[in-house]
Structures are given as structure tokens and as C-alpha cells.
Design a protein around this motif. Structure first.
Motif, PDB file in Angstrom:
ATOM      1  N   GLN A  92      52.276  35.780  53.911  1.00 45.57           N
ATOM      2  CA  GLN A  92      52.076  37.217  53.795  1.00 45.57           C
ATOM      3  C   GLN A  92      50.636  37.524  53.394  1.00 45.57           C
ATOM      4  O   GLN A  92      50.366  37.989  52.285  1.00 45.57           O
ATOM      5  CB  GLN A  92      53.029  37.809  52.760  1.00 45.57           C
ATOM      6  CG  GLN A  92      54.509  37.646  53.113  1.00 45.57           C
ATOM      7  CD  GLN A  92      55.405  38.180  52.021  1.00 45.57           C
ATOM      8  OE1 GLN A  92      55.189  37.892  50.847  1.00 45.57           O
ATOM      9  NE2 GLN A  92      56.393  38.961  52.398  1.00 45.57           N
ATOM     10  N   PRO A  93      49.659  37.254  54.293  1.00 46.83           N
ATOM     11  CA  PRO A  93      48.257  37.425  53.928  1.00 46.83           C
ATOM     12  C   PRO A  93      47.883  38.841  53.532  1.00 46.83           C
ATOM     13  O   PRO A  93      46.958  39.043  52.768  1.00 46.83           O
ATOM     14  CB  PRO A  93      47.515  36.999  55.206  1.00 46.83           C
ATOM     15  CG  PRO A  93      48.529  37.116  56.301  1.00 46.83           C
ATOM     16  CD  PRO A  93      49.849  36.807  55.664  1.00 46.83           C
ATOM     17  N   VAL A  94      48.647  39.823  54.003  1.00 46.08           N
ATOM     18  CA  VAL A  94      48.296  41.199  53.664  1.00 46.08           C
ATOM     19  C   VAL A  94      48.681  41.541  52.226  1.00 46.08           C
ATOM     20  O   VAL A  94      48.270  42.560  51.694  1.00 46.08           O
ATOM     21  CB  VAL A  94      48.985  42.197  54.623  1.00 46.08           C
ATOM     22  CG1 VAL A  94      48.468  42.025  56.027  1.00 46.08           C
ATOM     23  CG2 VAL A  94      50.501  42.030  54.583  1.00 46.08           C
ATOM     24  N   ASP A  95      49.484  40.701  51.600  1.00 42.39           N
ATOM     25  CA  ASP A  95      49.955  40.989  50.247  1.00 42.39           C
ATOM     26  C   ASP A  95      49.088  40.342  49.164  1.00 42.39           C
ATOM     27  O   ASP A  95      49.494  40.290  48.014  1.00 42.39           O
ATOM     28  CB  ASP A  95      51.400  40.513  50.083  1.00 42.39           C
ATOM     29  CG  ASP A  95      52.371  41.372  50.895  1.00 42.39           C
ATOM     30  OD1 ASP A  95      51.987  42.498  51.248  1.00 42.39           O
ATOM     31  OD2 ASP A  95      53.487  40.900  51.167  1.00 42.39           O
ATOM     32  N   ARG A  96      47.925  39.830  49.524  1.00 47.04           N
ATOM     33  CA  ARG A  96      47.046  39.216  48.531  1.00 47.04           C
ATOM     34  C   ARG A  96      46.617  40.255  47.500  1.00 47.04           C
ATOM     35  O   ARG A  96      46.392  41.423  47.820  1.00 47.04           O
ATOM     36  CB  ARG A  96      45.802  38.633  49.208  1.00 47.04           C
ATOM     37  CG  ARG A  96      46.069  37.426  50.069  1.00 47.04           C
ATOM     38  CD  ARG A  96      44.861  37.070  50.921  1.00 47.04           C
ATOM     39  NE  ARG A  96      43.716  36.708  50.097  1.00 47.04           N
ATOM     40  CZ  ARG A  96      42.494  36.475  50.611  1.00 47.04           C
ATOM     41  NH1 ARG A  96      42.287  36.590  51.893  1.00 47.04           N
ATOM     42  NH2 ARG A  96      41.505  36.134  49.813  1.00 47.04           N
ATOM     43  N   ALA A  97      46.496  39.809  46.256  1.00 48.37           N
ATOM     44  CA  ALA A  97      45.997  40.706  45.213  1.00 48.37           C
ATOM     45  C   ALA A  97      44.567  41.115  45.561  1.00 48.37           C
ATOM     46  O   ALA A  97      43.816  40.352  46.173  1.00 48.37           O
ATOM     47  CB  ALA A  97      46.034  39.996  43.862  1.00 48.37           C
ATOM     48  N   LEU A  98      44.188  42.318  45.168  1.00 49.29           N
ATOM     49  CA  LEU A  98      42.875  42.841  45.561  1.00 49.29           C
ATOM     50  C   LEU A  98      41.729  41.972  45.066  1.00 49.29           C
ATOM     51  O   LEU A  98      40.730  41.796  45.774  1.00 49.29           O
ATOM     52  CB  LEU A  98      42.726  44.274  45.043  1.00 49.29           C
ATOM     53  CG  LEU A  98      43.631  45.317  45.708  1.00 49.29           C
ATOM     54  CD1 LEU A  98      43.508  46.656  45.000  1.00 49.29           C
ATOM     55  CD2 LEU A  98      43.290  45.459  47.185  1.00 49.29           C
ATOM     56  N   HIS A  99      41.850  41.408  43.860  1.00 46.54           N
ATOM     57  CA  HIS A  99      40.739  40.596  43.349  1.00 46.54           C
ATOM     58  C   HIS A  99      40.579  39.289  44.131  1.00 46.54           C
ATOM     59  O   HIS A  99      39.523  38.676  44.086  1.00 46.54           O
ATOM     60  CB  HIS A  99      40.904  40.315  41.853  1.00 46.54           C
ATOM     61  CG  HIS A  99      42.046  39.437  41.492  1.00 46.54           C
ATOM     62  ND1 HIS A  99      43.316  39.916  41.282  1.00 46.54           N
ATOM     63  CD2 HIS A  99      42.119  38.087  41.296  1.00 46.54           C
ATOM     64  CE1 HIS A  99      44.120  38.917  40.970  1.00 46.54           C
ATOM     65  NE2 HIS A  99      43.426  37.796  40.975  1.00 46.54           N
ATOM     66  N   GLU A 100      41.620  38.893  44.859  1.00 44.71           N
ATOM     67  CA  GLU A 100      41.531  37.674  45.673  1.00 44.71           C
ATOM     68  C   GLU A 100      40.752  37.906  46.959  1.00 44.71           C
ATOM     69  O   GLU A 100      40.434  36.952  47.675  1.00 44.71           O
ATOM     70  CB  GLU A 100      42.928  37.143  45.978  1.00 44.71           C
ATOM     71  CG  GLU A 100      43.657  36.634  44.739  1.00 44.71           C
ATOM     72  CD  GLU A 100      45.103  36.280  45.018  1.00 44.71           C
ATOM     73  OE1 GLU A 100      45.500  36.324  46.199  1.00 44.71           O
ATOM     74  OE2 GLU A 100      45.830  35.962  44.058  1.00 44.71           O
ATOM     75  N   LEU A 101      40.424  39.157  47.261  1.00 48.44           N
ATOM     76  CA  LEU A 101      39.622  39.465  48.436  1.00 48.44           C
ATOM     77  C   LEU A 101      38.129  39.292  48.169  1.00 48.44           C
ATOM     78  O   LEU A 101      37.323  39.304  49.091  1.00 48.44           O
ATOM     79  CB  LEU A 101      39.880  40.917  48.882  1.00 48.44           C
ATOM     80  CG  LEU A 101      41.326  41.282  49.241  1.00 48.44           C
ATOM     81  CD1 LEU A 101      41.422  42.777  49.500  1.00 48.44           C
ATOM     82  CD2 LEU A 101      41.806  40.490  50.436  1.00 48.44           C
ATOM     83  N   LEU A 102      37.770  39.121  46.894  1.00 48.71           N
ATOM     84  CA  LEU A 102      36.358  39.049  46.516  1.00 48.71           C
ATOM     85  C   LEU A 102      35.784  37.665  46.745  1.00 48.71           C
ATOM     86  O   LEU A 102      36.481  36.656  46.607  1.00 48.71           O
ATOM     87  CB  LEU A 102      36.197  39.425  45.043  1.00 48.71           C
ATOM     88  CG  LEU A 102      36.756  40.791  44.608  1.00 48.71           C
ATOM     89  CD1 LEU A 102      36.580  40.957  43.103  1.00 48.71           C
ATOM     90  CD2 LEU A 102      36.085  41.917  45.372  1.00 48.71           C
ATOM     91  N   SER A 103      34.495  37.621  47.074  1.00 48.52           N
ATOM     92  CA  SER A 103      33.790  36.338  47.130  1.00 48.52           C
ATOM     93  C   SER A 103      33.621  35.811  45.712  1.00 48.52           C
ATOM     94  O   SER A 103      33.883  36.522  44.730  1.00 48.52           O
ATOM     95  CB  SER A 103      32.413  36.521  47.778  1.00 48.52           C
ATOM     96  OG  SER A 103      31.563  37.260  46.902  1.00 48.52           O
ATOM     97  N   ALA A 104      33.170  34.570  45.580  1.00 46.87           N
ATOM     98  CA  ALA A 104      33.001  33.971  44.258  1.00 46.87           C
ATOM     99  C   ALA A 104      32.035  34.793  43.397  1.00 46.87           C
ATOM    100  O   ALA A 104      32.302  35.062  42.221  1.00 46.87           O
ATOM    101  CB  ALA A 104      32.503  32.540  44.386  1.00 46.87           C
ATOM    102  N   ARG A 105      30.900  35.222  43.970  1.00 48.16           N
ATOM    103  CA  ARG A 105      29.921  35.998  43.210  1.00 48.16           C
ATOM    104  C   ARG A 105      30.464  37.399  42.895  1.00 48.16           C
ATOM    105  O   ARG A 105      30.284  37.911  41.786  1.00 48.16           O
ATOM    106  CB  ARG A 105      28.607  36.101  43.977  1.00 48.16           C
ATOM    107  CG  ARG A 105      27.526  36.894  43.258  1.00 48.16           C
ATOM    108  CD  ARG A 105      27.132  36.236  41.941  1.00 48.16           C
ATOM    109  NE  ARG A 105      25.897  35.508  42.082  1.00 48.16           N
ATOM    110  CZ  ARG A 105      25.307  34.843  41.107  1.00 48.16           C
ATOM    111  NH1 ARG A 105      25.873  34.800  39.908  1.00 48.16           N
ATOM    112  NH2 ARG A 105      24.190  34.183  41.294  1.00 48.16           N
ATOM    113  N   GLU A 106      31.145  38.013  43.854  1.00 47.34           N
ATOM    114  CA  GLU A 106      31.742  39.325  43.609  1.00 47.34           C
ATOM    115  C   GLU A 106      32.776  39.252  42.496  1.00 47.34           C
ATOM    116  O   GLU A 106      32.833  40.136  41.639  1.00 47.34           O
ATOM    117  CB  GLU A 106      32.381  39.854  44.895  1.00 47.34           C
ATOM    118  CG  GLU A 106      31.378  40.287  45.949  1.00 47.34           C
ATOM    119  CD  GLU A 106      32.007  40.506  47.316  1.00 47.34           C
ATOM    120  OE1 GLU A 106      31.304  40.995  48.216  1.00 47.34           O
ATOM    121  OE2 GLU A 106      33.204  40.166  47.487  1.00 47.34           O
TER     122      GLU A 106
END
Length: 211
Positions: A140-154
Motif C-alpha cells: 500500500q505505497p499510497v498509505d506511507r506516513a507523510l514524513h516517510e516521503l522526505l529525503s534524508a536531509r529534508e
């Protein structure tokens, strides 16, 4: 030859427990200890370790900053995160940031030893909890938590903003310009569909990413 382990945790009792655990193993030895990130970096500059076991929540330079600095100073030295935060909160973000494994501190002692051996052998260590997270993300890739969408630096900038740091403080800590930090802040807010630093703090508290 025994693998040299550096233990980094601000609680002496945790380091003592890990040292006692590892000293029972014929192929592992604790070659250094540090109570914070600054001390850890100083030790890594002075000598080589086969692996660092790193806590996340420490005074001053936290584990996220320390991980990035260790990778810059000793890019070939793997890091195992051993944290009081559960895998569901930080593991995926920090695996993407470069750590070779992530375990919560309530992991079985035998699993900690297994993780250290696996990582020292050149592999990533994926716990059962992390494997489940990865499987859920694939299903369920669309259900990822929002902070998991960030790059390492972000993610690093997000964590500092959520903890109450100003753009100037973050710029000084990460050796970036204030303008660059502001750019990262804008990206974080856009990706997480939030508007203010207060929103970031609320999100981080809700998801137990800060105390």
C-alpha cells in the motif's frame, strides 16, 4: 580478529548493559564508548571501528545529526541504530538516511548481537518489525506516513524545525545557509501538506517523533 564496536548512548546504564552483553561474545569487543554525538565523532576521528551502535535521542547533537557526520567522516563504517523509538516511527527514514539496521531498545539481546554480526559481515539487518513495515509499504505505497516521503536531509530539517529550532540555528548546526534551510523548509511543508512550524511540531508529537 574481534570486531571493534563503538557504543553511543547518553545513558551509562545502557552502555554498561550492552558492554556486558557483547563481552560474552568471542567475536565482538567494545572498543569505545561515547555519551553523546560530539564525543562519538571525536572517537571515530581518532580510531577505526567496525561498527557503531547509535542511540537517537541524546542531548546536544542527536542521533540523526551524528549519523550524517559519521557517514561523512567514516563512509565505510556501518551504523546500527538502537533506539527507544519503535521501528514504526523512525526506521524507514533512517534506513534511507544510511544506517545499516534499526532496532528498538526492547529487542531481544540475541537479536542485537545477531544484528551487529550481520552488519559487520557487510549486510543490512532487517528486523521482523521493519520487514513488516517494508511489506506494508510495497502493498500500500499510497498509505506511507507523510514524513516517510522526505529525503534524508529534508527529514533532518523537519525534525529540527519540529523540535523548535530556528532557521538560523539549523543553518549553523548543518553548515548550510539560512536560504538553503528555508528552501528545505518549504519542500517539507509542501510534501507534508502543512503550513507552519507549529503544524510540524504537532505532527511530530502526534507520531511520537519527538518527546
Amino acid at each position: 580478529m574481534k570486531k571493534a564496536v563503538l557504543l553511543v548512548d547518553d545513558h551509562g546504564i545502557v552502555r554498561s548493559g550492552l558492554r556486558a552483553l557483547l563481552e560474552m561474545e568471542p567475536d565482538l569487543c567494545v572498543a569505545g564508548e561515547a555519551a553523546d554525538g560530539i564525543e562519538a565523532i571525536a572517537q571515530v576521528r581518532r580510531q577505526a571501528f567496525d561498527i557503531t551502535v547509535l542511540d537517537l535521542s541524546m542531548p546536544g547533537k542527536d542521533g540523526i545529526d551524528t549519523l550524517r557526520d559519521l557517514q561523512r567522516i567514516r563512509p565505510d563504517m556501518p551504523v546500527l541504530i538502537l533506539s527507544g523509538y519503535a521501528e514504526t516511527q523512525y526506521a524507514l527514514s533512517l534506513i534511507r538516511a544510511g544506517c545499516r539496521g534499526y532496532l528498538s531498545k526492547d529487542a531481544d539481546p540475541n537479536e542485537i548481537v545477531k544484528a551487529i554480526r550481520t552488519i559487520c559481515a557487510g549486510h543490512r539487518y532487517v528486523s521482523a518489525a521493519l520487514a513488516s513495515l517494508l511489506a506494508d509499504q510495497l502493498a500500500q505505497p499510497v498509505d506511507r506516513a507523510l514524513h516517510e516521503l522526505l529525503s534524508a536531509r529534508e527529514f533532518q530539517v523537519f525534525h529540527k524545525l519540529a523540535s523548535g529550532r530556528s532557521a538560523t540555528e539549523i543553518a549553523d548546526e548543518l553548515c548550510l545557509s539560512v536560504k538553503t534551510v528555508s528552501t528545505y523548509r518549504s519542500r517539507v511543508l509542501e510534501k507534508m501538506k502543512l503550513k507552519t512550524n507549529a503544524d510540524l511540531t504537532y505532527y511530530a508529537i502526534k507520531h511520537a517523533l519527538i518527546n
